[in-house]
Design a protein around this motif. Structure first.
Motif: not given
Length: 72
Positions: A13-14, A19-20, A25-26, A54-56
């Motif tokens: 699961r993307i 994190s964002t 999307a990328l 980023r974190e995550g």
């Protein structure tokens, strides 16, 4: 070859590995071999990077999808 990632790739699961919204999307574009994706920039400070670390963020999956991508 990372067989663990191969075994899990279909069900990953993307949203759980990025994190964002832009990173998700990328990853979707990489996973789906988007022909419009012709370059990739990765950075932790640069706001205009396509993937902002980023974190995550799971960089193992990022590397996996880059390695499997046939259009980049």
């Amino acid at each position: 070859m990372n067989y663990q990632h191969d075994a899990l790739a279909a069900g990953v699961r993307i949203k759980d590995i990025a994190s964002t919204a832009s990173n998700r999307a990328l990853l979707h574009r990489l996973k789906n071999n988007d022909p419009g994706l012709t370059h990739l920039s990765i950075d932790d400070l640069e706001d205009d990077a396509l993937f902002q670390v980023r974190e995550g963020d799971d960089l193992g999956w990022l590397g996996y999808f880059i390695g499997r991508n046939e259009t980049l």
